[in-house]
Scaffold this motif. Structure first.
Motif, PDB file in Angstrom:
ATOM      1  N   GLU A  28       0.802  -1.228   0.000  1.00  0.00           N
ATOM      2  CA  GLU A  28       0.000   0.000   0.000  1.00  0.00           C
ATOM      3  C   GLU A  28       0.836   1.279   0.000  1.00  0.00           C
ATOM      4  O   GLU A  28       0.529   2.205  -0.762  1.00  0.00           O
ATOM      5  CB  GLU A  28      -0.968   0.005   1.182  1.00  0.00           C
ATOM      6  CG  GLU A  28      -1.895   1.192   1.151  1.00  0.00           C
ATOM      7  CD  GLU A  28      -2.911   1.172   2.279  1.00  0.00           C
ATOM      8  OE1 GLU A  28      -3.629   2.173   2.412  1.00  0.00           O
ATOM      9  OE2 GLU A  28      -2.981   0.174   3.014  1.00  0.00           O
ATOM     10  N   PRO A  29       1.910   1.390   0.814  1.00  0.00           N
ATOM     11  CA  PRO A  29       2.698   2.642   0.759  1.00  0.00           C
ATOM     12  C   PRO A  29       3.292   2.897  -0.620  1.00  0.00           C
ATOM     13  O   PRO A  29       3.350   4.042  -1.079  1.00  0.00           O
ATOM     14  CB  PRO A  29       3.801   2.420   1.790  1.00  0.00           C
ATOM     15  CG  PRO A  29       3.306   1.349   2.681  1.00  0.00           C
ATOM     16  CD  PRO A  29       2.409   0.491   1.851  1.00  0.00           C
ATOM     17  N   SER A  35       0.784   6.735  -6.993  1.00  0.00           N
ATOM     18  CA  SER A  35      -0.373   7.542  -7.394  1.00  0.00           C
ATOM     19  C   SER A  35      -0.053   9.032  -7.392  1.00  0.00           C
ATOM     20  O   SER A  35      -0.740   9.811  -8.048  1.00  0.00           O
ATOM     21  CB  SER A  35      -1.564   7.249  -6.479  1.00  0.00           C
ATOM     22  OG  SER A  35      -1.343   7.771  -5.189  1.00  0.00           O
ATOM     23  N   GLN A  36       1.004   9.430  -6.672  1.00  0.00           N
ATOM     24  CA  GLN A  36       1.393  10.838  -6.603  1.00  0.00           C
ATOM     25  C   GLN A  36       2.661  11.143  -7.411  1.00  0.00           C
ATOM     26  O   GLN A  36       3.121  12.281  -7.431  1.00  0.00           O
ATOM     27  CB  GLN A  36       1.638  11.238  -5.145  1.00  0.00           C
ATOM     28  CG  GLN A  36       0.443  11.037  -4.244  1.00  0.00           C
ATOM     29  CD  GLN A  36      -0.748  11.884  -4.666  1.00  0.00           C
ATOM     30  OE1 GLN A  36      -0.591  13.062  -4.944  1.00  0.00           O
ATOM     31  NE2 GLN A  36      -1.913  11.277  -4.728  1.00  0.00           N
ATOM     32  N   ALA A  37       3.242  10.141  -8.041  1.00  0.00           N
ATOM     33  CA  ALA A  37       4.513  10.307  -8.752  1.00  0.00           C
ATOM     34  C   ALA A  37       4.372  11.239  -9.950  1.00  0.00           C
ATOM     35  O   ALA A  37       3.328  11.304 -10.587  1.00  0.00           O
ATOM     36  CB  ALA A  37       5.039   8.950  -9.204  1.00  0.00           C
ATOM     37  N   TRP A  50      11.968  -0.573  -4.511  1.00  0.00           N
ATOM     38  CA  TRP A  50      11.371  -0.873  -3.207  1.00  0.00           C
ATOM     39  C   TRP A  50      12.035  -2.110  -2.575  1.00  0.00           C
ATOM     40  O   TRP A  50      12.427  -2.093  -1.415  1.00  0.00           O
ATOM     41  CB  TRP A  50       9.877  -1.096  -3.392  1.00  0.00           C
ATOM     42  CG  TRP A  50       9.111  -1.437  -2.170  1.00  0.00           C
ATOM     43  CD1 TRP A  50       8.803  -2.688  -1.727  1.00  0.00           C
ATOM     44  CD2 TRP A  50       8.540  -0.535  -1.227  1.00  0.00           C
ATOM     45  NE1 TRP A  50       8.072  -2.603  -0.573  1.00  0.00           N
ATOM     46  CE2 TRP A  50       7.897  -1.300  -0.252  1.00  0.00           C
ATOM     47  CE3 TRP A  50       8.510   0.849  -1.139  1.00  0.00           C
ATOM     48  CZ2 TRP A  50       7.231  -0.727   0.823  1.00  0.00           C
ATOM     49  CZ3 TRP A  50       7.854   1.425  -0.077  1.00  0.00           C
ATOM     50  CH2 TRP A  50       7.223   0.645   0.889  1.00  0.00           C
ATOM     51  N   LYS A  51      12.154  -3.178  -3.364  1.00  0.00           N
ATOM     52  CA  LYS A  51      12.747  -4.417  -2.850  1.00  0.00           C
ATOM     53  C   LYS A  51      14.216  -4.236  -2.503  1.00  0.00           C
ATOM     54  O   LYS A  51      14.702  -4.779  -1.516  1.00  0.00           O
ATOM     55  CB  LYS A  51      12.587  -5.546  -3.867  1.00  0.00           C
ATOM     56  CG  LYS A  51      11.197  -6.119  -3.903  1.00  0.00           C
ATOM     57  CD  LYS A  51      11.117  -7.283  -4.878  1.00  0.00           C
ATOM     58  CE  LYS A  51       9.760  -7.929  -4.839  1.00  0.00           C
ATOM     59  NZ  LYS A  51       9.665  -9.070  -5.759  1.00  0.00           N
ATOM     60  N   LEU A  64      10.658   4.869   0.364  1.00  0.00           N
ATOM     61  CA  LEU A  64       9.927   5.891  -0.392  1.00  0.00           C
ATOM     62  C   LEU A  64      10.852   7.041  -0.778  1.00  0.00           C
ATOM     63  O   LEU A  64      10.740   7.598  -1.875  1.00  0.00           O
ATOM     64  CB  LEU A  64       8.738   6.400   0.425  1.00  0.00           C
ATOM     65  CG  LEU A  64       7.643   5.368   0.685  1.00  0.00           C
ATOM     66  CD1 LEU A  64       6.601   5.945   1.647  1.00  0.00           C
ATOM     67  CD2 LEU A  64       7.005   4.890  -0.596  1.00  0.00           C
ATOM     68  N   HIS A  65      11.771   7.370   0.104  1.00  0.00           N
ATOM     69  CA  HIS A  65      12.741   8.428  -0.197  1.00  0.00           C
ATOM     70  C   HIS A  65      13.658   7.989  -1.347  1.00  0.00           C
ATOM     71  O   HIS A  65      14.010   8.808  -2.210  1.00  0.00           O
ATOM     72  CB  HIS A  65      13.558   8.771   1.047  1.00  0.00           C
ATOM     73  CG  HIS A  65      14.493   9.914   0.851  1.00  0.00           C
ATOM     74  ND1 HIS A  65      14.063  11.210   0.633  1.00  0.00           N
ATOM     75  CD2 HIS A  65      15.838   9.968   0.803  1.00  0.00           C
ATOM     76  CE1 HIS A  65      15.107  11.997   0.472  1.00  0.00           C
ATOM     77  NE2 HIS A  65      16.204  11.255   0.564  1.00  0.00           N
TER      78      HIS A  65
END
Length: 88
Positions: A28-29, A35-37, A50-51, A64-65
């Motif tokens: 979800e994060p 969705s905001q990229a 992410w992985k 996320l950073h």
């Protein structure tokens, strides 16, 4: 048809499989970040970063950073290439 890439010089790739199913399978994060990229990320590309961040013991916020940094670097390259075209 340009679709959602707009006037970017990003490479276009054909992907097999259902991109929405890949998107729905993301944490979800990560989905919220996508969705905001500013850029049209593929679920596979975002999940790779992410992985990698998670494998290195990073927190969700640090992952996320890392995605934001990757996006900023890509946007900087795009700005550079467009400024070089404008000077020609």
């Amino acid at each position: 048809m340009i679709r959602n890439l707009g006037a970017t010089g990003l490479r276009r790739k054909r992907r097999s499989g259902d991109p929405m199913q890949s998107y729905d399978a993301l944490p979800e994060p990560l989905r919220n970040w996508l969705s905001q990229a500013a850029l049209p990320w593929s679920p596979i590309s975002a999940q790779r970063i992410w992985k990698r961040a998670n494998a290195n013991g990073r927190t969700v916020q640090e992952a996320l950073h890392a995605l934001s940094r990757a996006e900023e670097q890509t946007l900087a390259r795009e700005r550079q290439s467009f400024s070089q075209i404008e000077t020609l």
